[in-house]
Design an enzyme around this catalytic site. Structure first.
Site, PDB file in Angstrom:
ATOM      1  N   HIS A   5       0.768  -1.230   0.126  1.00  9.10           N
ATOM      2  CA  HIS A   5       0.055  -0.130  -0.117  1.00  9.10           C
ATOM      3  C   HIS A   5       0.782   1.120  -0.119  1.00  9.10           C
ATOM      4  O   HIS A   5       0.774   2.311  -0.784  1.00  9.10           O
ATOM      5  CB  HIS A   5      -0.740  -0.068   1.294  1.00  9.10           C
ATOM      6  CG  HIS A   5      -1.724   1.218   1.402  1.00  9.10           C
ATOM      7  ND1 HIS A   5      -2.984   1.226   1.267  1.00  9.10           N
ATOM      8  CD2 HIS A   5      -1.319   2.449   1.930  1.00  9.10           C
ATOM      9  CE1 HIS A   5      -3.578   2.560   1.572  1.00  9.10           C
ATOM     10  NE2 HIS A   5      -2.360   3.233   2.044  1.00  9.10           N
ATOM     11  N   GLU A   6       1.608   1.062   1.010  1.00  9.55           N
ATOM     12  CA  GLU A   6       2.703   2.397   1.012  1.00  9.55           C
ATOM     13  C   GLU A   6       3.510   2.687  -0.407  1.00  9.55           C
ATOM     14  O   GLU A   6       3.690   3.913  -0.743  1.00  9.55           O
ATOM     15  CB  GLU A   6       3.815   2.396   2.408  1.00  9.55           C
ATOM     16  CG  GLU A   6       2.775   2.232   3.415  1.00  9.55           C
ATOM     17  CD  GLU A   6       2.001   3.620   3.824  1.00  9.55           C
ATOM     18  OE1 GLU A   6       2.250   4.488   3.062  1.00  9.55           O
ATOM     19  OE2 GLU A   6       1.028   3.492   4.469  1.00  9.55           O
TER      20      GLU A   6
END
Length: 306
Positions: free
Chosen positions: A140-141
């Site tokens: 996600h990051e």
């Protein structure tokens, strides 16, 4: 640089529209600063200097504010291994890896581009998540970096920060120096405060609208890259629940960075704050991941039509 993270046209359009609208606000805001400081040269130097500092040193500023530190592979081998594997899978440069020694479970990415990116996780997150869940959070990051929305949020946040500072400066200047000013000066200060407050409010709303969408885009991209949306959903549920149990007084010091976090630092009773959150609700994020899980399951079924 193009990564294997699936491109998101909706996110790209929203980033461009947000920057355009903030650019219009920026022009009006600079005019207000010139009225306040009575020197366009000073305004350009100060504003350009602060924007440059935030753009070029945003990673160091964020790490300092969150008490994060860069960690070497020998110190956190498993964390580095996951980041390296995901970076290779996404075909993008590996970011600098950092750890913040705080109990709040969270993570964030920062940096002006993929070659100068930092991914930071808290020790609270590392302690709570299973390997597959951690992989989902890190994917996600990394998607934030690949989609370049980290740099956009950094630039967009700058205008709101400066507008807020001008409001405070004008307020205290008027409060403590009002007796020495004539009526015309007081009117100018009131106008500057009004313009700055309006700029701050509009930039606040624009950033939140973009931020909520970019979180959904990052969830979507991470789920498709790893092929395990259920692991990301499990991490979301676990982290959100644990953050809700942390006392609100312990969350206030980190809430200024909510736009960069995996999940916002909100207490168990956020109230009206939920309406202005930087992130979509947990239910919305889980519903999206559920749909992706169903799609991946259908795609994996032998003989299923495309």
């Amino acid at each position: 640089m193009r990564s294997r993270f699936r491109s998101d046209r909706g996110l790209t359009v929203r980033m461009r529209v947000t920057l355009f609208l903030l650019g219009l606000l920026y022009v009006a805001f600079v005019a207000a600063l010139i009225v306040l400081l009575k020197s366009w040269v000073l305004v350009v130097v100060v504003v350009a200097g602060m924007l440059g500092a935030q753009y070029w040193f945003s990673d160091r500023i964020a790490l300092f504010a969150m008490r994060g530190r860069v960690v070497e592979r020998e110190e956190y081998p498993e964390l580095h291994a996951v980041v390296d594997r995901l970076s290779a899978l996404a075909d993008m440069p590996g970011p600098v890896v950092a750890v913040s020694e705080i109990d709040m479970p969270n993570a964030f990415a920062t940096g002006r581009d993929a070659d100068h990116a930092v991914v930071c996780v808290t020790t609270g997150l590392l302690r709570r998540l299973e390997p597959a869940e951690l992989e989902g959070v890190l994917a996600h990051e990394l998607s934030h970096v690949a989609h370049k929305d980290v740099a956009v949020i950094t630039i967009a946040s700058f205008l709101g920060v400066i507008a807020g500072l001008v409001v405070r400066f004008a307020f205290y200047s008027q409060l403590f120096g009002g007796g020495r000013r004539d009526q015309n000066t007081a009117v100018v200060f009131a106008a500057v405060m009004g313009v700055s407050a309006a700029v701050y409010a509009l930039s606040f709303l624009l950033i939140r609208a973009l931020s909520r969408y970019r979180e959904l885009a990052a969830d979507r991209a991470a789920a498709l890259l790893t092929g395990r949306p259920s692991a990301l959903a499990s991490a979301l549920t676990k982290v959100t629940g644990d953050i809700a149990r942390i006392p609100s007084k312990d969350l206030r010091t980190v809430q200024a960075f909510n736009a960069f976090y995996f999940t916002p630092a909100l207490g168990s009773e956020p109230g009206v704050a939920r309406l202005f959150s930087t992130h979509p609700g947990l239910e919305q994020r889980l519903a999206q991941l559920g749909r992706i899980s169903a799609e991946l399951g259908e795609a994996a079924t032998p003989g299923k039509a495309d």
